[in-house]
Write a protein that holds these residues in place. Structure first.
Motif, PDB file in Angstrom:
ATOM      1  N   GLY A 187      -4.232   3.495   0.690  1.00 57.24           N
ATOM      2  CA  GLY A 187      -4.625   2.259   1.342  1.00 57.24           C
ATOM      3  C   GLY A 187      -5.408   2.531   2.618  1.00 57.24           C
ATOM      4  N   PRO A 188      -5.943   1.491   3.254  1.00 56.18           N
ATOM      5  CA  PRO A 188      -6.782   1.689   4.440  1.00 56.18           C
ATOM      6  C   PRO A 188      -6.063   2.355   5.598  1.00 56.18           C
ATOM      7  N   TRP A 189      -4.805   1.983   5.846  1.00 57.90           N
ATOM      8  CA  TRP A 189      -4.067   2.571   6.960  1.00 57.90           C
ATOM      9  C   TRP A 189      -3.724   4.032   6.667  1.00 57.90           C
ATOM     10  N   GLY A 190      -3.268   4.274   5.453  1.00 57.84           N
ATOM     11  CA  GLY A 190      -2.884   5.632   5.077  1.00 57.84           C
ATOM     12  C   GLY A 190      -4.039   6.606   5.122  1.00 57.84           C
ATOM     13  N   HIS A 191      -5.207   6.168   4.662  1.00 58.38           N
ATOM     14  CA  HIS A 191      -6.368   7.065   4.675  1.00 58.38           C
ATOM     15  C   HIS A 191      -6.945   7.236   6.082  1.00 58.38           C
ATOM     16  N   TRP A 192      -7.010   6.140   6.827  1.00 58.11           N
ATOM     17  CA  TRP A 192      -7.646   6.212   8.138  1.00 58.11           C
ATOM     18  C   TRP A 192      -6.890   7.142   9.081  1.00 58.11           C
ATOM     19  N   GLU A 238       0.801  -1.220   0.000  1.00 54.99           N
ATOM     20  CA  GLU A 238       0.000   0.000   0.000  1.00 54.99           C
ATOM     21  C   GLU A 238       0.842   1.283   0.000  1.00 54.99           C
ATOM     22  N   THR A 239       2.116   1.146  -0.357  1.00 54.53           N
ATOM     23  CA  THR A 239       2.951   2.295  -0.672  1.00 54.53           C
ATOM     24  C   THR A 239       3.390   2.189  -2.126  1.00 54.53           C
ATOM     25  N   LEU A 240       3.968   1.042  -2.475  1.00 55.52           N
ATOM     26  CA  LEU A 240       4.328   0.778  -3.865  1.00 55.52           C
ATOM     27  C   LEU A 240       3.349  -0.190  -4.531  1.00 55.52           C
ATOM     28  N   VAL A 241       2.866  -1.142  -3.759  1.00 57.24           N
ATOM     29  CA  VAL A 241       2.065  -2.246  -4.303  1.00 57.24           C
ATOM     30  C   VAL A 241       0.660  -2.231  -3.716  1.00 57.24           C
ATOM     31  N   ARG A 242      -0.323  -2.350  -4.588  1.00 59.78           N
ATOM     32  CA  ARG A 242      -1.713  -2.470  -4.143  1.00 59.78           C
ATOM     33  C   ARG A 242      -1.916  -3.830  -3.479  1.00 59.78           C
ATOM     34  N   ASP A 243      -2.707  -3.846  -2.424  1.00 64.64           N
ATOM     35  CA  ASP A 243      -2.940  -5.103  -1.698  1.00 64.64           C
ATOM     36  C   ASP A 243      -4.190  -5.849  -2.171  1.00 64.64           C
ATOM     37  N   ASP A 244      -4.819  -5.378  -3.255  1.00 66.92           N
ATOM     38  CA  ASP A 244      -6.050  -6.016  -3.733  1.00 66.92           C
ATOM     39  C   ASP A 244      -5.852  -7.514  -3.974  1.00 66.92           C
ATOM     40  N   ARG A 245      -4.798  -7.856  -4.706  1.00 65.60           N
ATOM     41  CA  ARG A 245      -4.558  -9.256  -5.050  1.00 65.60           C
ATOM     42  C   ARG A 245      -4.291 -10.081  -3.781  1.00 65.60           C
ATOM     43  N   TYR A 246      -3.522  -9.484  -2.858  1.00 64.25           N
ATOM     44  CA  TYR A 246      -3.150 -10.197  -1.635  1.00 64.25           C
ATOM     45  C   TYR A 246      -4.390 -10.623  -0.862  1.00 64.25           C
ATOM     46  N   TRP A 247      -5.265  -9.656  -0.574  1.00 64.13           N
ATOM     47  CA  TRP A 247      -6.448  -9.984   0.222  1.00 64.13           C
ATOM     48  C   TRP A 247      -7.452 -10.789  -0.582  1.00 64.13           C
ATOM     49  N   GLY A 248      -7.558 -10.507  -1.875  1.00 62.83           N
ATOM     50  CA  GLY A 248      -8.474 -11.267  -2.715  1.00 62.83           C
ATOM     51  C   GLY A 248      -8.093 -12.732  -2.780  1.00 62.83           C
ATOM     52  N   SER A 249      -6.793 -13.006  -2.861  1.00 60.02           N
ATOM     53  CA  SER A 249      -6.350 -14.395  -2.934  1.00 60.02           C
ATOM     54  C   SER A 249      -6.609 -15.138  -1.629  1.00 60.02           C
ATOM     55  N   TRP A 250      -6.498 -14.414  -0.496  1.00 60.25           N
ATOM     56  CA  TRP A 250      -6.823 -15.057   0.777  1.00 60.25           C
ATOM     57  C   TRP A 250      -8.316 -15.359   0.863  1.00 60.25           C
ATOM     58  N   ALA A 251      -9.147 -14.446   0.363  1.00 56.16           N
ATOM     59  CA  ALA A 251     -10.593 -14.687   0.357  1.00 56.16           C
ATOM     60  C   ALA A 251     -10.917 -15.925  -0.464  1.00 56.16           C
ATOM     61  N   ASP A 252     -10.290 -16.034  -1.638  1.00 58.24           N
ATOM     62  CA  ASP A 252     -10.534 -17.197  -2.496  1.00 58.24           C
ATOM     63  C   ASP A 252     -10.089 -18.480  -1.803  1.00 58.24           C
ATOM     64  N   TRP A 253      -8.957 -18.436  -1.128  1.00 60.06           N
ATOM     65  CA  TRP A 253      -8.434 -19.619  -0.440  1.00 60.06           C
ATOM     66  C   TRP A 253      -9.364 -20.059   0.694  1.00 60.06           C
ATOM     67  N   LEU A 254      -9.932 -19.083   1.384  1.00 55.34           N
ATOM     68  CA  LEU A 254     -10.819 -19.391   2.507  1.00 55.34           C
ATOM     69  C   LEU A 254     -12.254 -19.652   2.069  1.00 55.34           C
ATOM     70  N   GLY A 255     -12.541 -19.391   0.799  1.00 52.61           N
ATOM     71  CA  GLY A 255     -13.872 -19.677   0.278  1.00 52.61           C
ATOM     72  C   GLY A 255     -14.938 -18.696   0.724  1.00 52.61           C
ATOM     73  N   VAL A 256     -14.550 -17.427   0.898  1.00 46.70           N
ATOM     74  CA  VAL A 256     -15.515 -16.404   1.282  1.00 46.70           C
ATOM     75  C   VAL A 256     -15.486 -15.287   0.242  1.00 46.70           C
ATOM     76  N   PRO A 257     -16.551 -14.495   0.145  1.00 40.17           N
ATOM     77  CA  PRO A 257     -16.553 -13.383  -0.803  1.00 40.17           C
ATOM     78  C   PRO A 257     -15.414 -12.402  -0.515  1.00 40.17           C
ATOM     79  N   ARG A 258     -14.867 -11.835  -1.565  1.00 39.83           N
ATOM     80  CA  ARG A 258     -13.751 -10.903  -1.388  1.00 39.83           C
ATOM     81  C   ARG A 258     -14.159  -9.673  -0.577  1.00 39.83           C
TER      82      ARG A 258
END
Length: 213
Positions: free
Chosen positions: A181-186, A11-31
């Motif tokens: 990213g979420p931390w930077g904006h919050w 979330e400074t150089l790299v978007r975390d969309d893929r990271y969290w999306g892939s974990w959602a897919d692995w756990l079988g829950v909606p992204r």
């Protein structure tokens, strides 16, 4: 004068969309479920992995990471994961004579994937490769060793106050907080963050003006 700029990764150089999306897919829950839970733990100041533990109590990131790799569903990064200002900012800083380092809390594989992107940087390294992670002061000791400059001449750029801004300042470095990213904006407008950060930026190319000033 800033001689070296060191960049956080997620979330400074790299978007975390893929990271969290892939974990959602692995756990079988909606992204969107994982995204919402990440937001919840962010505002509570908790470890972001707690979002996954809310879905699966007792979840062990290391064990599941290895299982994903073995199943061919492991970590991946490519050009599309970079924020669009990354290459212009890093290349521009090097043209100004600034040493550019990428160093953040990531896995060994992430370091390999990032180096494969051939970023305009003098060094790309991860916490797993160093054997120490933020916010441990020892991480920033390694940052300064890699910097080759005095702490006051080294700027650390990141989105997370507790991992990036506060510990960098505690170790004598300059710090820039990016609203991304979420931390930077919050936490972007938090009084403690604004007081600690030498600069608050909205885009990595803002650093070009900071260095040139």
């Amino acid at each position: 004068m800033i001689e070296t700029i060191v960049f956080d990764i997620g979330e400074t150089l790299v978007r975390d969309d893929r990271y969290w999306g892939s974990w959602a897919d692995w756990l079988g829950v909606p992204r969107h479920t994982v995204s919402a839970l990440v937001g919840a733990v962010v505002v509570q100041g908790r470890d972001n992995a707690d979002a996954l533990r809310l879905i699966r109590p007792g979840f062990d990131v290391g064990t599941e990471y290895a299982a994903r790799e073995a199943a061919g569903q492991g970590e991946h990064l490519d050009e599309t994961d970079l924020y669009p200002d990354v290459r212009p900012a890093l290349a521009g800083l090097r043209e100004l004579g600034v040493r550019v380092i990428v160093a953040g809390n990531q896995t060994i594989k992430a370091g390999e994937l990032l180096r494969a992107l051939d970023l305009p940087a003098d060094l790309v390294v991860t916490s797993a490769e160093w054997g120490v992670a933020k916010p441990d002061p020892a991480f920033y000791t390694r940052v300064l060793e890699a910097s080759g400059a005095m702490p006051s001449e080294t700027l650390y750029v990141g989105d997370h106050p507790a991992n990036d801004v506060f510990p960098a300042k505690a170790c004598g470095l300059r710090a820039a907080h990016i609203r991304r990213g979420p931390w930077g904006h919050w936490w972007a407008d938090g009084p403690e963050v604004k007081a600690a950060a030498d600069w608050s930026i909205d885009c990595l190319t803002d650093l070009l003006d900071i260095v040139a000033y």
